[in-house]
Design a protein around this motif. Structure first.
Motif, short mmCIF file in Angstrom:
data_model
loop_
_atom_site.label_atom_id
_atom_site.label_comp_id
_atom_site.label_asym_id
_atom_site.label_seq_id
_atom_site.Cartn_x
_atom_site.Cartn_y
_atom_site.Cartn_z
N GLN A 679 46.32 43.73 33.60
CA GLN A 679 46.22 43.67 35.29
C GLN A 679 45.68 44.50 36.01
OE1 GLN A 679 50.24 42.47 36.29
NE2 GLN A 679 50.69 40.78 34.44
N GLU A 749 43.62 28.79 28.90
CA GLU A 749 42.35 29.15 29.60
C GLU A 749 41.10 29.38 28.66
OE1 GLU A 749 43.56 32.96 31.64
OE2 GLU A 749 44.24 31.68 33.24
N TRP A 838 52.56 34.03 40.23
CA TRP A 838 52.31 32.50 39.38
C TRP A 838 52.81 31.24 39.91
CZ3 TRP A 838 48.84 31.85 36.12
CH2 TRP A 838 48.44 33.02 35.20
N TRP A 841 50.38 30.38 42.73
CA TRP A 841 49.22 29.90 41.81
C TRP A 841 49.68 28.46 41.45
CZ3 TRP A 841 44.88 32.70 41.30
CH2 TRP A 841 43.95 31.84 40.63
N PHE A 864 48.78 38.00 44.31
CA PHE A 864 48.32 38.74 43.10
C PHE A 864 47.76 40.29 43.44
CE2 PHE A 864 48.57 34.90 40.36
CZ PHE A 864 48.99 35.56 39.18
N TYR A 876 41.63 40.10 38.40
CA TYR A 876 41.00 39.05 37.75
C TYR A 876 41.40 37.75 38.47
CZ TYR A 876 39.97 35.53 34.34
OH TYR A 876 39.48 34.45 33.73
N ARG A 877 42.83 37.78 38.80
CA ARG A 877 43.39 36.62 39.48
C ARG A 877 43.06 36.12 40.72
NH1 ARG A 877 44.32 33.45 35.23
NH2 ARG A 877 45.43 34.89 33.32
N GLN A 878 42.91 37.29 41.15
CA GLN A 878 42.31 37.04 42.69
C GLN A 878 40.92 36.74 42.73
OE1 GLN A 878 43.37 41.28 43.92
NE2 GLN A 878 44.35 40.17 45.79
N CYS A 880 39.73 34.73 40.24
CA CYS A 880 39.62 33.14 40.23
C CYS A 880 40.05 32.65 41.54
CB CYS A 880 40.65 32.98 38.97
SG CYS A 880 40.27 33.59 37.57
#
Length: 1013
Positions: A679, A749, A838, A841, A864, A876-878, A880
């Motif tokens: 993370q 994923e 999440w 998301w 995130f 990474y999530r940001q 995406c």
């Protein structure tokens, strides 16, 4: 190394070119820092020992340090760590400082009985300390010179030796070490305990299995010629030589025995050959050999004298004849302290033993038992129990079995201790007054057996024995013993998913039996166990009450103090014993968890830090590691990732310091540390930790680490690697909820990046079903549902599923996420940052089906923000989310400039920094479709100057797919050394310090593209 003479020694090795070449390659690789494990398999007599001898000679000539340990056919004597005892003895003689620096190694030394003085349940971690000490010693030894470790006859290995070998082979990283283990292939019947071990070992990338097949016809004839020339002075005719070669069927030992039989006639089978030789010996020699066969493959002279009753002259004459005829050889010839003999081959001993009449065998075992009982040497109880049992002396067998369990425990060998106690329980009701014979009661023996079963990795058997122990203690009307048995059973049940109600009832029972007793460690631990049970069934108030009660018992206070008051008094009680202090620290940890549950974050952190200091002072290392784990987890759950990572690192370091680097909490620390680094965007470190730690620990532990590492592999586009890992996890079906969540996300994923949203949806559904089997409402459902909604959006977008059907399924998943957020377990007073992120998301993903909403993606990106680790460096999530927000803005008709271009540029930059090629490729593709020119040319295309040659790129591509150097060489038809040279050049060109970093840089620079095979 004991030299056991063979008739074939003294002549050149016949055949075996490919096998010897493989062993020499392993030695060369180890000398260069590429360790290897080699499993040498073959039928009895085929030539395994000769191959070992040849390898040892070549290793010695190449400057290797050689350590050899042999397993013996001790039947049910169950002598723990037998081959490693021999190895430790050699090491102590050659490198005493290495043993002196590692006290746990003393448990393996011949004749040593070292008691574990650590408090309470920590004593069960002694085996891990032994394992860690052996690994550390080999690391130190191989740092000085390349090392060859040989374990012969693994088919006879005791359970602890097998476990230690797995531990060593699974942790071969960069040592200059070869581990060579031999075993009889023809001895492995369907239920042989070595079979599952071999299945586990051959999957390790550093382990190779060599099958030693019988010699071919020409090689067998050549061997027979050489043997005959050396041992019969050419007395055999050509016809006899050919007949012997055919009859030997390529078995080297059979050939030797047939040559020895010579012209006296060729018997039909090996057993007949062996017994024909024995029966040709004088009667007195045959009698001594029968006594020796009952003792085992090795036998001391003084035992032969005592059991046979022969005078010195007669015994010497009988032994001289056995040695002259190559049935026995001297044990450690040239060593003035050696006083025994060894059967030249195990098959000789087995043939003689099998020919004994039943009554004769019983009498000889009984006489061996009488001799051992009279000697009463430390460490001999297991052998005494074996001979007494086989000799039908059940009283002596019962007493010796209980002592043998204690001796096995002193050597940190729980499996062997369990074996001895289960035999004691089998004999318990066959002898009069067993309590007097053993000095203990049946309930105590059963309780100890349950404890050993748990530490030997058999939780179901541990629970079965634990339940029986409670019944026996109750029948004896012993409240204290019943309470201890019940508490132990409750702790076992808490480790088995689905047994929480029984654990709670059992823990209550334990406490009820002690409530009228004065304050004690037993009472405090009973409260601790009940507190954990209440927490597991979602009763935090009751958990807090009993955790505070445990602290109050140790402090000698009443139960009315506040949490704040207890925290202030946490480091008192200087004079309390270590066991009670451990209970107090454990109670403080549970109090900390309960405080976090009601939103008292600072109090929670203060309590767990107090517990850590207290457990450290008491030397209660399991509780200390639990405190590190919970402290880091609280910081992690609060979104304080950098602080959490530091605590996890300190906890791992502390575990290594005390020799518990592979204990339960140490592994848990490593798993959450991997997730924290993931993370934080420290992906190379996350992958390295997951890969090194994940090599063959327990199935559950290995699965957790593998699942955590898969998140990075999926994000970096190593999709084939993810598929292999998923297949591997499927072979170890687990009810572990952490594995279900991590593998479910990574697998889904990976399928999405591979363009298969249908498979992604199936994987999410399977993971959610698995979670519901553990907990009806699990917080992990939120993340899985979010990924699942994305899969439904992709299905609708591709036209594979009607939009209405996809929307209906997505809304069902969204409802599951909302329900888990409100009611899911493990629950606290509020949803943590990860859960909130999440959930945001999931809501944003749903808008891909209900109508584009950039604001929903903004909320998800903001949620995130705790990821990433550096200001201005999105996680990474940001990244995406930035891509999805750009797509939503385009779908709403916004111009492909300004905010859209900024989002796509930031998404591509984030992906490039992390080496997340699938995300980078998706961002570039979106930019091309929208006609957006990304701000950074490097983000839009690979650099014009490609520094890699086609061969270097091919090698690096296979490394990225998870291949070892050996596997890369096989696929590209080049040597392993050439692969290493190519990788060195690649790392130099890319400025990388490791293989992993080279792969990351290549993805980031567009030099590699993800494989989807």
């Amino acid at each position: 190394m004991t030299s056991v003479a063979r008739l074939g020694v003294g002549i050149d090795l016949v055949g075996r070119g490919p096998e010897l070449a493989a062993l020499e390659a392993a030695l060369r690789g180890a000398a260069a820092g590429r360790p290897a494990g080699v499993l040498l398999a073959g039928d009895a007599g085929v030539g395994k020992s000769r191959m070992v001898t040849e390898t040892v000679e070549r290793a010695t000539a190449a400057g290797f340090t050689v350590l050899v340990g042999r397993c013996l056919d001790t039947a049910d004597a169950a002598l723990p760590y037998l081959p490693f005892t021999e190895i430790a003895g050699t090491l102590a003689a050659a490198r005493p400082e290495i043993v002196a620096e590692r006290p746990a190694l003393r448990r393996l030394l011949p004749g040593e009985v070292v008691r574990d003085t650590t408090p309470g349940d920590d004593s069960g971690l002694g085996q891990l300390r032994v394992f860690d000490a052996v690994l550390s010693a080999l690391d130190a030894l191989s740092a000085r010179s390349p090392t060859l470790l040989v374990v012969e006859d693994l088919h006879w290995a005791d359970r602890s030796s097998r476990d230690l070998l797995v531990f060593l082979l699974s942790r071969l990283t960069a040592q200059r070490l070869v581990v060579l283990a031999t075993y009889r292939r023809d001895d492995l019947h369907r239920r042989h305990p070595l079979r599952p071990v071999l299945s586990e070992l051959v999957r390790l990338p550093t382990v190779e299995r060599l099958e030693l097949e019988p010699l071919g016809e020409a090689e067998a004839l050549e061997l027979v010629r050489r043997l005959a020339q050396r041992w019969t002075d050419g007395a055999l005719t050509e016809d006899q030589l050919r007949r012997i070669a055919r009859r030997s069927e390529g078995n080297a030992f059979f050939a030797e025995e047939l040559v020895t039989a010579g012209s006296s006639g060729v018997p039909e089978g090996l057993a007949e050959v062996l017994m024909a030789r024995i029966e040709a010996l004088p009667a007195q020699t045959q009698r001594v050999l029968r006594i020796a066969a009952v003792s085992g493959r090795r036998v001391r002279h003084e035992r032969l004298a005592a059991v046979s009753g022969l005078d010195d002259e007669d015994l010497d004459q009988a032994l001289r004849e056995a040695v002259a005829q190559h049935v026995l050889v001297l044990d450690r010839p040239g060593d003035p302290t050696a006083d025994g003999y060894v059967f030249r081959h195990a098959l000789l001993r087995e043939a003689i033993y099998q020919e004994l009449l039943p009554g004769e065998r019983t009498r000889l075992h009984a006489r061996h038992a009488e001799h051992l009982a009279a000697k009463a040497e430390p460490g001999s109880a297991a052998e005494l129990a074996h001979h007494a049992y086989a000799g039908h002396d059940l009283v002596r067998a019962l007493a010796a079995s209980v002592v043998a369990a204690d001796e096995a425990d002193a050597r940190s060998a729980p499996a062997e201790a369990l074996f001895q106690l289960e035999r004691a329980l089998e004999l318990w009701h066959t002898v009069p007054d067993p309590e007097t014979v053993t000095g203990t009661c049946e309930a105590a023996v059963t309780r100890a057996a349950s404890w050993y079963a748990s530490h030997a990795g058999d939780p179901d058997r541990a629970v079965q024995l634990g339940r029986r122990a409670v019944e026996l203690a109750e029948a004896d009307k012993d409240d204290l013993m019943t309470a201890r048995c019940a508490r132990g059973l409750a702790q076992l049940l808490l480790d088995l998913p689905g047994h929480e109600p029984e654990a709670l009832a059992t823990a209550r029972r334990a406490l009820a039996l002690l409530t009228e007793q004065p304050p004690s460690a037993d009472l405090a631990w009973a409260h601790c166990t009940l507190a954990r049970a209440f927490w597991r069934v979602d009763r935090p108030a009751d958990a807090d009450e009993h955790a505070r009660a445990a602290v109050a018992v140790v402090d000698g206070m009443d139960l009315t103090g506040s949490l704040q008051h207890r925290a202030g008094e946490a480091i008192g009680a200087e004079a309390i014993g270590a066991e009670a202090i451990g209970a107090k620290a454990d109670g403080l940890i549970t109090m900390s968890i309960c405080a976090q549950h009601i939103g008292e974050d600072e109090l929670s952190l203060r309590l767990v830090r107090d517990a850590r200091r207290l457990a450290h002072r008491a030397g209660h290392q399991t509780v200390e590691l639990r405190s590190y784990y919970n402290l880091g987890l609280q910081l992690f759950d609060s979104g304080r990732l950098a602080e959490a990572a530091e605590v996890f690192r300190e906890g791992e370091q502390r575990a290594e310091e005390v020799g518990l680097g592979w204990s339960g909490y140490a592994i848990d620390l490593r798993v959450v540390h991997v997730l924290t680094m993931y993370q934080l965007g420290e992906w190379d470190r996350a992958e390295a930790a997951a890969r090194i730690a994940g090599r063959a620990v327990s199935a559950t532990v290995g699965s957790r680490l593998a699942a955590a590492g898969m998140l990075v592999a999926a994000a970096r586009g190593r999709l084939a690697e993810v598929e292999r890992q998923l297949a591997e996890l499927a072979n170890h079906s687990s009810a572990d909820d952490q594995v279900m969540v991590l593998a479910g996300i990574a697998g889904a994923e990976a399928a999405l990046w591979a363009g298969d949203p249908g498979e992604a949806a199936r994987r999410v559904a399977a993971a959610i079903r698995g979670l519901q089997g553990v907990l009806e409402r699990h917080l992990g459902t939120i993340a899985l549902a979010a990924v699942g909604i994305g899969a439904q959006a992709a299905l609708a977008g591709s036209g594979a599923v009607p939009a209405a059907a996809a929307r209906a399924e997505a809304e069902r998943l969204a409802a599951l996420a909302e329900d888990a957020a409100a009611h899911g377990m493990p629950r606290s007073s509020r949803l943590g940052p990860e859960g909130r992120a999440w959930l945001a998301w999931a809501r944003a993903e749903l808008t891909r089906l209900t109508g584009p909403d950039p604001a929903a993606w903004t909320a998800a990106i903001t949620a995130f923000e705790y990821e990433g680790g550096r200001p201005g460096a999105p996680g990474y999530r940001q990244g995406c989310g930035l891509l999805r927000r750009a797509e939503a803005r385009l779908a709403r008709g916004e111009p492909a400039v300004g905010a859209v271009a900024d989002d796509l540029t930031a998404a591509c930059a984030t992906a490039t920094r992390l080496g997340a090629e699938p995300l980078a490729g998706a961002a570039r593709a979106a930019a091309r479709r929208a006609g957006v020119r990304l701000a950074s040319p490097a983000a839009d295309r690979a650099p014009a100057g490609d520094p890699l040659t086609p061969r270097e790129r091919a090698v690096l591509g296979l490394v990225a797919a998870g291949r070892t150097n050996r596997q890369v060489g096989e696929e590209l038809y080049i040597s392993e050394k050439t692969v290493s040279v190519h990788l060195s050049r690649v790392m130099a060109k890319l400025g990388a310090s490791s293989r992993t970093e080279a792969v990351s840089v290549a993805y980031a620079r567009g030099l590699l593209t993800p494989s989807t095979d």
